[in-house]
Every structure is written in structure tokens, then in C-alpha cells.
Design a protein around this motif. Sequence first.
Motif, short mmCIF file in Angstrom:
data_model
loop_
_atom_site.label_atom_id
_atom_site.label_comp_id
_atom_site.label_asym_id
_atom_site.label_seq_id
_atom_site.Cartn_x
_atom_site.Cartn_y
_atom_site.Cartn_z
N CYS A 1 104.17 59.09 -0.39
CA CYS A 1 103.96 58.43 0.09
C CYS A 1 103.12 58.40 1.42
O CYS A 1 103.14 59.73 2.41
CB CYS A 1 105.47 57.93 0.99
SG CYS A 1 105.08 57.07 2.48
N TYR A 2 101.90 58.20 1.90
CA TYR A 2 101.23 57.89 2.37
C TYR A 2 100.61 56.77 3.00
O TYR A 2 101.07 55.59 2.26
CB TYR A 2 99.53 58.30 1.22
CG TYR A 2 99.35 58.97 0.38
CD1 TYR A 2 98.76 60.59 0.89
CD2 TYR A 2 99.29 59.53 -0.55
CE1 TYR A 2 99.21 62.36 0.25
CE2 TYR A 2 99.83 60.24 -1.18
CZ TYR A 2 99.29 61.40 -1.09
OH TYR A 2 98.85 62.88 -2.11
N GLU A 3 100.66 57.30 4.10
CA GLU A 3 99.86 55.92 5.65
C GLU A 3 98.76 55.76 5.18
O GLU A 3 97.81 56.28 4.93
CB GLU A 3 99.88 56.61 7.17
CG GLU A 3 101.48 56.90 6.89
CD GLU A 3 101.71 57.38 8.21
OE1 GLU A 3 101.05 57.29 9.77
OE2 GLU A 3 102.31 58.00 8.94
N MET B 1 102.34 52.94 2.61
CA MET B 1 102.77 52.65 3.84
C MET B 1 101.60 52.39 4.83
O MET B 1 101.24 53.02 5.38
CB MET B 1 103.89 53.51 4.51
CG MET B 1 105.27 53.82 5.98
SD MET B 1 105.15 55.46 6.36
CE MET B 1 106.07 55.18 7.75
N GLU B 2 102.62 51.43 5.73
CA GLU B 2 101.63 51.27 6.76
C GLU B 2 102.09 51.49 8.08
O GLU B 2 103.73 51.94 8.42
CB GLU B 2 101.35 49.48 6.79
CG GLU B 2 101.14 48.72 8.19
CD GLU B 2 100.28 47.48 8.13
OE1 GLU B 2 99.86 46.81 7.42
OE2 GLU B 2 100.86 46.65 9.12
N SER B 3 100.87 52.13 8.94
CA SER B 3 101.45 53.70 9.94
C SER B 3 102.34 52.60 11.08
O SER B 3 101.88 51.59 10.97
CB SER B 3 100.35 54.17 10.96
OG SER B 3 99.33 54.97 9.74
N ILE C 1 105.49 48.59 2.51
CA ILE C 1 105.17 49.28 1.62
C ILE C 1 105.07 49.09 0.64
O ILE C 1 105.55 47.80 0.24
CB ILE C 1 106.11 50.07 1.71
CG1 ILE C 1 107.82 49.84 1.67
CG2 ILE C 1 106.29 51.21 2.80
CD1 ILE C 1 107.60 50.43 -0.52
N THR D 1 105.16 67.05 8.35
CA THR D 1 105.43 65.52 7.50
C THR D 1 107.08 65.40 7.88
O THR D 1 107.59 66.25 7.91
CB THR D 1 104.83 65.53 6.00
OG1 THR D 1 105.12 64.62 5.49
CG2 THR D 1 105.55 66.92 5.20
N HIS E 1 111.10 52.91 7.16
CA HIS E 1 110.46 53.62 8.68
C HIS E 1 109.93 51.94 9.14
O HIS E 1 109.61 52.23 10.44
CB HIS E 1 108.80 54.14 8.50
CG HIS E 1 109.26 56.02 8.56
ND1 HIS E 1 110.19 56.24 9.41
CD2 HIS E 1 108.72 56.92 7.75
CE1 HIS E 1 110.21 57.73 8.82
NE2 HIS E 1 109.65 57.84 7.78
N HIS F 1 100.20 56.96 14.23
CA HIS F 1 98.96 57.38 13.15
C HIS F 1 98.82 58.72 13.09
O HIS F 1 98.51 59.24 13.42
CB HIS F 1 97.94 56.50 13.35
CG HIS F 1 96.23 55.94 12.19
ND1 HIS F 1 96.88 56.39 10.94
CD2 HIS F 1 95.27 55.76 12.52
CE1 HIS F 1 95.51 56.11 10.01
NE2 HIS F 1 95.23 55.70 11.31
N ASN G 1 102.84 60.51 5.30
CA ASN G 1 104.28 60.74 5.34
C ASN G 1 105.69 61.29 5.12
O ASN G 1 106.25 61.44 6.11
CB ASN G 1 104.34 58.97 5.85
CG ASN G 1 105.66 58.75 6.70
OD1 ASN G 1 106.36 58.41 6.25
ND2 ASN G 1 105.33 58.15 7.12
N THR H 1 108.07 49.25 8.21
CA THR H 1 106.37 48.97 8.57
C THR H 1 106.00 48.66 6.53
O THR H 1 107.78 49.24 5.46
CB THR H 1 105.17 50.01 9.35
OG1 THR H 1 105.54 51.15 7.68
CG2 THR H 1 105.89 50.56 10.28
#
Lengths: 138, 138
Positions: free
Chosen positions: B82-84, B131-133, B115, B52, B111, B138, B6, B113
Motif C-alpha cells: 500500500c502506497y500513499e 491510499m490517500e495520506s 483507498i 512503515t 486508516h 504525509h 504505508n 482515508t
Amino acid sequence: MLGRLNHVGVATASIERSAECYRMLFGDAAVGEPFDLPAQGVRVCFVDAPNTQIELIEPLGADSPIHGFLAKNPAGGQHHLCYEVPDIHAAKSWFEGKGMRVLGEPRIGAHGTPIFFVHPKDMGGVLTEIMESPRGEH
Amino acid sequence: MLGRLNHVGVATASIERSAECYRMLFGDAAVGEPFDLPAQGVRVCFVDAPNTQIELIEPLGADSPIHGFLAKNPAGGQHHLCYEVPDIHAAKSWFEGKGMRVLGEPRIGAHGTPIFFVHPKDMGGVLTEIMESPRGEH
């Protein structure tokens, strides 16, 4: 001026050990075969995330530039960011025109296209690699 | 397990000064408006790269977790990746099941959501945000 984030360079004392972690995080197929870049004093391994890559970097040889980084960061860590540009020589002139320090002449990088680095002090502390996009891509 | 990168979190003593540099690198339209995240002790500003984002992070308040990083890295530098993931609670269980240290409970991130962070020692020295998408993306 800059294009996509080609990869995040992550230094590690052991690609083998790091690759094990990344296989768990992204799946076996995402982790490539490690290979040596003797001219740059590193052994590297690319990991495919869905939208970019992680480049694992291990010191190769006694003069590897990664030794100093690992001495300061024994657990490893983020080493550089690499962005793509369409033309490496135009990019070099652009950075120099902005008064930013380009470290050496363009040379062939891990993806087989010309690259150079920009001094981290001119990029908010981020060692930045600039890479010409592979032909036919982008 | 992990989805797209992300963003790359980059610490800076001055978002204003860094944003100037990123406007030059990616164009004026790529750099968003800075905003405060008081619960996390940071002020942030997102920069759009084509694939990104860069999250510029400046200390907010005397207890900001970024002060320590900037004391060690006065020029600023790469702070976290940070990855989704599709489901933050499933991700937390997954990391814990692998014996990796999740730092605190999921909370709302920059964002909007949920994390959490994973201890850098369990991620090859890389402080990692999960982090939740955002819904519908997505």
C-alpha cells in the motif's frame, strides 16, 4: 529486535520491463542500475520509495532460486521482506534461540553487508531476509 | 507519483497467532489492537516497524476475499503493498490514464482515508493498494 524495513523483494521475469513501470510510479531518478549477484543466482535493481526500497529480482543462471517462484507466479510478485538489524551474528543467535530456522550462514547481500534468510514457515509464510545495517547508517 | 509505502499487507489464518510473533519481533508496543472491516470482509491489525507498517489481515465472514489467498497459501504470506498519494481521485485518473485497471471506486480503508486497489497484472504481479495520506501527515 528488528529494525527498519530495508526493502520489499519483488520477483520479475524482466527487470527491464518492471523498471519501466517503477520509473513511471516513482520517477526516473528513483530506479537504480541493475547488477548481478552471481553467488545468489539473481540480478537485482533497487527502486527508492520515500521510506524504503523495492528490490526487483530476476533469475540469473539456470539454478536461480527465482525460477521456482516465477513458475508459480508467472506475472511476478512479492518474494520477501528484508529487515535491518545492528549485528547479524547476534540476530542469528536470537532467531535460533526462538526455534526459528535460519537458512545458511550469514553472507554478503545486495547492499554489501551480511544477510541471512529465515524460513517462511517460521514467519507466517513470509520469506524474511535479515540484513546488517550499513555502517554509519542507523 | 507514488509516496511512501504505508504498509505491507500480510494475510494470516490467525491474527492472534501472528501478532504473538510480531510482538516478539518488534516489541509489545508495536502491535496495535485488531479491528473488523466488515465492508471489506477482513479483520486487521497494524504492526509498527520503524519506517512503515505491517497490516495483518484475517478473513472475516464466508465471502472474505482472503479465503482464496489462504487456500493457495495456507501458511499465510505477503498479500499486497500500500502506497500513499496526496489525492485519491487524481491518483485514480492517473492510473486509468496509463491503462492500468483500478478495482472499483475509492472507498474508506483501514486508516480511515479513501483507498482503491490496482490489478496485480498491471503491477508486476503485486496487488497494490493506493491510499490517500491522512490529513496533516504525509
